[in-house]
Motif scaffolding. Structure first.
Motif, PDB file in Angstrom:
ATOM      1  N   CYS A 119       6.441  11.578   2.700  1.00  0.00           N
ATOM      2  CA  CYS A 119       5.544  10.489   2.261  1.00  0.00           C
ATOM      3  C   CYS A 119       6.201   9.133   2.475  1.00  0.00           C
ATOM      4  N   ARG A 120       7.485   9.056   2.189  1.00  0.00           N
ATOM      5  CA  ARG A 120       8.197   7.779   2.301  1.00  0.00           C
ATOM      6  C   ARG A 120       8.076   7.201   3.714  1.00  0.00           C
ATOM      7  N   HIS A 121       8.045   8.096   4.704  1.00  0.00           N
ATOM      8  CA  HIS A 121       8.029   7.615   6.087  1.00  0.00           C
ATOM      9  C   HIS A 121       6.643   7.439   6.669  1.00  0.00           C
ATOM     10  N   VAL A 122       5.614   7.948   6.013  1.00  0.00           N
ATOM     11  CA  VAL A 122       4.266   7.767   6.576  1.00  0.00           C
ATOM     12  C   VAL A 122       3.419   6.786   5.787  1.00  0.00           C
ATOM     13  N   VAL A 123       3.764   6.549   4.529  1.00  0.00           N
ATOM     14  CA  VAL A 123       2.815   5.827   3.675  1.00  0.00           C
ATOM     15  C   VAL A 123       2.671   4.350   4.068  1.00  0.00           C
ATOM     16  N   GLY A 124       3.754   3.748   4.536  1.00  0.00           N
ATOM     17  CA  GLY A 124       3.677   2.330   4.934  1.00  0.00           C
ATOM     18  C   GLY A 124       2.654   2.121   6.043  1.00  0.00           C
ATOM     19  N   GLY A 125       2.715   2.983   7.055  1.00  0.00           N
ATOM     20  CA  GLY A 125       1.777   2.886   8.180  1.00  0.00           C
ATOM     21  C   GLY A 125       0.347   3.141   7.736  1.00  0.00           C
ATOM     22  N   MET A 126       0.172   4.104   6.847  1.00  0.00           N
ATOM     23  CA  MET A 126      -1.187   4.407   6.350  1.00  0.00           C
ATOM     24  C   MET A 126      -1.771   3.177   5.653  1.00  0.00           C
ATOM     25  N   VAL A 127      -0.969   2.552   4.815  1.00  0.00           N
ATOM     26  CA  VAL A 127      -1.423   1.363   4.083  1.00  0.00           C
ATOM     27  C   VAL A 127      -1.757   0.228   5.060  1.00  0.00           C
ATOM     28  N   GLU A 128      -0.900   0.027   6.036  1.00  0.00           N
ATOM     29  CA  GLU A 128      -1.144  -1.042   7.022  1.00  0.00           C
ATOM     30  C   GLU A 128      -2.442  -0.829   7.781  1.00  0.00           C
ATOM     31  N   ARG A 129      -2.712   0.432   8.143  1.00  0.00           N
ATOM     32  CA  ARG A 129      -3.916   0.723   8.932  1.00  0.00           C
ATOM     33  C   ARG A 129      -5.148   0.923   8.063  1.00  0.00           C
ATOM     34  N   GLY A 130      -4.953   1.019   6.735  1.00  0.00           N
ATOM     35  CA  GLY A 130      -6.097   1.130   5.824  1.00  0.00           C
ATOM     36  C   GLY A 130      -6.733   2.506   5.797  1.00  0.00           C
ATOM     37  N   PHE A 131      -5.988   3.511   6.229  1.00  0.00           N
ATOM     38  CA  PHE A 131      -6.501   4.885   6.127  1.00  0.00           C
ATOM     39  C   PHE A 131      -5.351   5.869   5.982  1.00  0.00           C
ATOM     40  N   GLY A 132      -5.519   6.828   5.084  1.00  0.00           N
ATOM     41  CA  GLY A 132      -4.553   7.920   4.978  1.00  0.00           C
ATOM     42  C   GLY A 132      -5.067   8.999   4.039  1.00  0.00           C
ATOM     43  N   ARG A 133      -4.645  10.221   4.311  1.00  0.00           N
ATOM     44  CA  ARG A 133      -4.959  11.363   3.435  1.00  0.00           C
ATOM     45  C   ARG A 133      -3.663  12.131   3.232  1.00  0.00           C
ATOM     46  N   ILE A 134      -3.258  12.254   1.979  1.00  0.00           N
ATOM     47  CA  ILE A 134      -2.067  13.046   1.655  1.00  0.00           C
ATOM     48  C   ILE A 134      -2.495  14.151   0.688  1.00  0.00           C
ATOM     49  N   VAL A 135      -2.127  15.386   1.010  1.00  0.00           N
ATOM     50  CA  VAL A 135      -2.425  16.511   0.112  1.00  0.00           C
ATOM     51  C   VAL A 135      -1.121  17.272  -0.138  1.00  0.00           C
ATOM     52  N   ASN A 136      -0.801  17.430  -1.398  1.00  0.00           N
ATOM     53  CA  ASN A 136       0.408  18.165  -1.783  1.00  0.00           C
ATOM     54  C   ASN A 136       0.021  19.534  -2.330  1.00  0.00           C
ATOM     55  N   ILE A 137       0.612  20.575  -1.762  1.00  0.00           N
ATOM     56  CA  ILE A 137       0.292  21.927  -2.217  1.00  0.00           C
ATOM     57  C   ILE A 137       1.217  22.274  -3.384  1.00  0.00           C
ATOM     58  N   SER A 138       0.654  22.207  -4.580  1.00  0.00           N
ATOM     59  CA  SER A 138       1.399  22.509  -5.797  1.00  0.00           C
ATOM     60  C   SER A 138       1.205  24.002  -6.123  1.00  0.00           C
TER      61      SER A 138
END
Ligand code: CAA
Length: 246
Positions: A119-138
């Motif tokens: 997440c640390r390495h993808v979230v910045g780009g997602m925020v900049e581009r205004g789209f992202g989906r993260i799903v954590n399998i708990s």
């Protein structure tokens, strides 16, 4: 529009492979990230995803620098990661009185730290581009605790705390962050359980059987949809009624 790029950790495992297939059927380009130390798993994954827009990228998700390199390389070769599914998970079951320190650290590193590492390495780009989906399998066992799983339950409960905190941080930026909590699903992980324990567990599931990887993958696919933009910080249980709550 370019097909969105999805990364699935634990991508060649039982749940991971099903998730890759469902995302590919939804029109995503999919990268399965996993260790490449077991050729038979990779062969099964390759056969199960033949003909789909799914490729394999070896990486130890417990290694922060390796995750940084992976996301950087994917960015150059395939484009930005817009969907991330953290499905890498291991068990090292033992009662706390018998648990070795390595059993604790391995489970925390693979199951929980990997979520931070990716997440640390993808979230910045997602925020900049205004789209992202993260799903954590708990896991249901993160919600209820399970005998012999202080390590696993701590990691899985921790994943959902992480999910809720990150969901708040990125909610206004078009990025959703959710957890899916599987119950007992028929994979290599649950097949490794002692036969008497497996039978006991199945007897306690209201639906009367273990779940299938597709049951989880369908839920992940739904949460990763472009139009699933008003569900965030949620945990979706898929457990055959094993743990009911609201
Ligand atoms: N609740 C209460 N007591 C229990 C118990 C339970 N669920 N399970 C076992 N006990 C008791 C036993 O009756 C036994 O009692 P006595 O000493 O009085 O005879 C004692 O605890 C020791 O039990 P074991 O013989 O099982 O102990 P062990 O050291 O041989 O094994 C263990 C411990 C490895 C944790 C084993 O119990 C086990 O594998 N349990 C299952 C753990 C489990 O469900 N893991 C899930 C893996 S799948 C997964 O995690 C996927 C997911 O997300 C759902």
């Amino acid at each position: 529009m370019n097909k969105r790029l999805a990364v699935v950790t634990g991508g060649i495992g039982g749940l991971g492979t099903a998730i890759c297939r469902h995302l590919a059927h939804d029109g995503r380009r999919v990268v399965a990230v996993d260790l490449d130390d077991r050729p038979e798993r990779l062969a099964r994954f390759t056969a199960d995803t033949a003909g789909l827009d799914v490729r394999f990228a070896p990486c130890d998700v417990a290694d922060y620098d390796a995750c940084a390199d992976l996301i950087d390389r994917l960015g150059r070769e395939l484009g930005p990661v817009e969907i991330l599914v953290n499905a890498a998970g291991i068990t090292r079951d033992a009662t706390l009185r018998k648990m070795e320190r390595t059993q604790w650290t391995q489970v925390l590193r693979v199951n929980l730290e990997s979520v931070f590492n990716l997440c640390r390495h993808v979230v910045g780009g997602m925020v900049e581009r205004g789209f992202g989906r993260i799903v954590n399998i708990s896991s249901v066992n993160g919600q209820t605790g399970q005998f012999g799983q202080t390590n696993y339950a701590a990691a899985k409960a921790g994943m959902h705390g992480f999910t809720m905190a990150l969901a708040r941080e990125v909610a206004r930026k078009g990025v959703t962050v959710n957890s899916v909590s599987p119950g007992y699903i028929d994979t290599e992980m649950t097949r490794a359980l002692r036969e008497d324990l497996r039978a006991q567990i199945i007897a306690s599931i209201p639906v009367g059987r273990m779940g299938r990887p597709d049951d989880i993958a369908r839920t992940v696919r739904f949460l990763c949809g472009d139009d699933a933009d008003y569900i965030t910080g949620a945990n979706i249980p898929v457990n055959g009624g094993l743990f009911m709550s609201f």
